[in-house]
Design an enzyme around this catalytic site. Structure first.
Site, PDB file in Angstrom:
ATOM      1  N   CYS A  56       0.845  -1.295  -0.203  1.00  0.00           N
ATOM      2  CA  CYS A  56      -0.158   0.012  -0.019  1.00  0.00           C
ATOM      3  C   CYS A  56       0.667   1.277   0.091  1.00  0.00           C
ATOM      4  O   CYS A  56       1.718   1.491   0.736  1.00  0.00           O
ATOM      5  CB  CYS A  56      -0.737   0.000   1.085  1.00  0.00           C
ATOM      6  SG  CYS A  56      -1.703   1.505   1.552  1.00  0.00           S
ATOM      7  N   CYS A  59       0.357   3.461   3.062  1.00  0.00           N
ATOM      8  CA  CYS A  59       1.184   2.632   4.423  1.00  0.00           C
ATOM      9  C   CYS A  59       2.583   3.252   4.193  1.00  0.00           C
ATOM     10  O   CYS A  59       3.277   3.537   5.244  1.00  0.00           O
ATOM     11  CB  CYS A  59       0.885   1.416   4.278  1.00  0.00           C
ATOM     12  SG  CYS A  59      -0.966   0.898   4.184  1.00  0.00           S
ATOM     13  N   CYS A 404      -1.871  14.158 -12.982  1.00  0.00           N
ATOM     14  CA  CYS A 404      -2.277  12.832 -12.877  1.00  0.00           C
ATOM     15  C   CYS A 404      -2.190  11.795 -13.626  1.00  0.00           C
ATOM     16  O   CYS A 404      -2.630  11.913 -14.980  1.00  0.00           O
ATOM     17  CB  CYS A 404      -3.841  12.848 -12.380  1.00  0.00           C
ATOM     18  SG  CYS A 404      -4.863  11.218 -12.270  1.00  0.00           S
ATOM     19  N   CYS A 407      -5.393  10.100 -15.031  1.00  0.00           N
ATOM     20  CA  CYS A 407      -6.228  10.982 -15.779  1.00  0.00           C
ATOM     21  C   CYS A 407      -5.552  11.114 -17.268  1.00  0.00           C
ATOM     22  O   CYS A 407      -6.356  11.124 -18.242  1.00  0.00           O
ATOM     23  CB  CYS A 407      -6.091  12.471 -15.401  1.00  0.00           C
ATOM     24  SG  CYS A 407      -6.561  12.618 -13.736  1.00  0.00           S
TER      25      CYS A 407
END
Length: 495
Positions: A56, A59, A404, A407
């Site tokens: 993750c 994380c 992004c 995107c």
């Protein structure tokens, strides 16, 4: 050669001494698993446990912050972690469905979700409040004065004895609200007499640093004591007429329409100077109480990035004088452009215009495009109502960021979708740069791309698109949600 050999242990020692912190901080975080969770967790009165997955990204970003917080809290609050990919049974038992999930445990039992900051200092400050009893026992008047003489507000209950049912309810409320407020209690009824409380009751002491002539520093709770009634009492009274807004309490203050005066505020080093401008705001605020607008003051330096991002302010705007904004609970924003005068007259004029509906809302927006002939329509904040809230058209709107990668990957599919539906005059495929434009209320944009569908007749209830980001997925969703039949732009056949 002999000198070189002697040098190796010395160099090794120097290198090891340069990097003690990283390994030490990692060791300060206790690792728990399916086999030993219950055994180890019950050994600690208060624990903050991170449930995570090694793959993750969030994380990984949190890990060094969590480790540093663990080192600062060592000996006070134990921090621990559980790898959910290796210990799925424990994670399932505590309802972990996303990563990272942080929970507060008391004596091995799940006590509350952790919803505080995720910086080392933020975790430290938040968890320090979780130590010790939910409500501190005060035995003497000296204890009471020491407890209330604090930077933050104090909620103190006075009861007839340790077996009082109201005391039990008070302590339960303290357990639920301790992360936000400070609680104490006494079983000496005489401690309340000085403040007009001759029987069991609760006193709310506002911070001494915020004492002023416009409101009482002590508020008495007079309703029947339940967790709900005490919570409402604190919510309605703890901040007073003009609280000090900080990063920690701003979300709680902004549930209402809020005026904020930003200036060089510092109650730690210049309490008198900080209250100088606050008193002038309060003088005006007292004239407009009961009209649905709340007031606050804040340190401009603490909110510089927010002021620049949300209100387009430069670091020099306002100079030494307060800069005033209004942010409504619906997300509407206003700024006071007139210079703040010491007599408060400019603030009164600003408020009169606000309540009269004469102020123009501040909207962060790119210029409205002069040409907008492409199949994917470009929307900016200034044109959002005209395009997306057009009552006669269904609109699919993508909120994106130019930086992004997801995107950019979606761009070709999104354009193909717009080309496919081009002949549908009641359907618009649109996009808006959500970094450079204010996102209207009703649209929750936390990441990119975020896609919503605003259908005819339900513009105030946009539908979030959660399907596959491919042409077939978009068409299936639109066919189900649209108010009319869709036609393929190439074949003119109904989809």
């Amino acid at each position: 050669m002999e000198a070189a050999v002697r040098l190796i242990p010395a160099v090794t020692l120097v290198l090891l001494s340069c990097f003690p912190a990283a390994g030490s901080s990692r060791r300060d975080v206790l690792e728990l698993g399916d086999a030993d969770f219950d055994y180890l967790a019950t050994e600690h009165e208060t624990m903050l446990i991170k449930f995570y997955a090694p793959w993750c990204g969030h994380c990984k970003k949190l890990a060094p912050e969590f480790d540093r917080a663990a080192t600062r809290l060592k000996g006070t609050v134990q921090l621990a972690k559980v790898d959910c990919t290796a210990h799925s049974e424990t994670c399932a038992r505590f309802g972990v469905s996303g990563y990272p999930t942080l929970k507060i445990f008391r004596n091995g039992k799940d006590s509350a979700p952790y919803d505080g900051p995720r910086t080392p200092d933020g975790i430290y400050q938040y968890m320090k409040k979780q130590t010790g009893p939910d409500s501190v026992l005060l035995k003497t008047e000296e204890h009471l004065h020491t407890f209330m003489d604090h930077y933050d507000a104090s909620i103190i209950g006075v009861f007839s004895g340790a077996d009082s049912p109201r005391l039990s309810e008070f302590v339960r409320a303290a357990g639920l609200l301790r992360d936000q407020f400070r609680f104490a209690h006494s079983v000496e009824l005489k401690l309340g007499e000085k403040y007009g409380v001759n029987s069991e009751g609760v006193l709310l002491f506002r911070p001494p640093r915020l004492a002023n002539k416009f409101e009482d520093s002590v508020v008495v709770f007079k309703d029947y004591l339940t967790i709900g009634s005490l919570r409402r009492f604190i919510r309605d009274n703890v901040y007073g007429l003009c609280p000090h807004m900080t990063a920690e309490n701003r979300d709680r203050l902004r549930v209402r329409d809020l005026l904020t005066a930003y200036y060089d505020l510092d109650f730690h080093h210049n309490s008198r100077g900080s209250n100088y401008w606050r008193n002038r705001v309060m003088k005006v605020a007292s004239k407009y109480s009961g009209r649905g607008l709340t007031f606050s003051v804040a340190n401009k330096k603490d909110f510089l990035s927010e002021l620049e991002e949300d209100f387009g302010l430069g670091t020099s705007d306002g100079g030494e004088l307060p800069f005033v904004t209004i942010r409504t609970k619906m997300g509407h924003k206003y700024t006071m452009r007139e210079e703040f005068t010491r007599d408060g007259q400019s603030l009164e004029r600003f408020l009169d215009d606000y309540f009269s509906g004469l102020l123009k809302r501040y909207v962060k927006s790119e210029p409205v495009p002069e040409r907008n002939s492409a199949s994917v329509k470009v929307v900016v904040a200034e044109s959002f109502d005209q395009v997306v809230n057009d009552p006669d058209k269904d609109v699919l709107i993508q909120f994106y960021s130019t930086s992004c990668p997801h995107c950019k990957k979606l761009e070709l599919v999104y354009r193909e979708l717009a080309d496919t539906l081009l002949s549908n005059k009641k359907m618009v495929i649109a996009k808006m740069n959500a970094v450079e434009n204010d996102v209207p209320s009703g649209y929750d944009v936390q990441g990119f791309p975020t896609i919503y569908f605003a259908p005819v007749g339900r513009k105030d209830e946009p539908i979030r698109y959660e399907g596959a980001r491919e042409l077939k997925g978009f068409l299936k969703f639109l066919k189900r949600e649209t108010s009319h039949s869709l036609v393929d732009g190439g074949s003119k056949d109904e989809l």
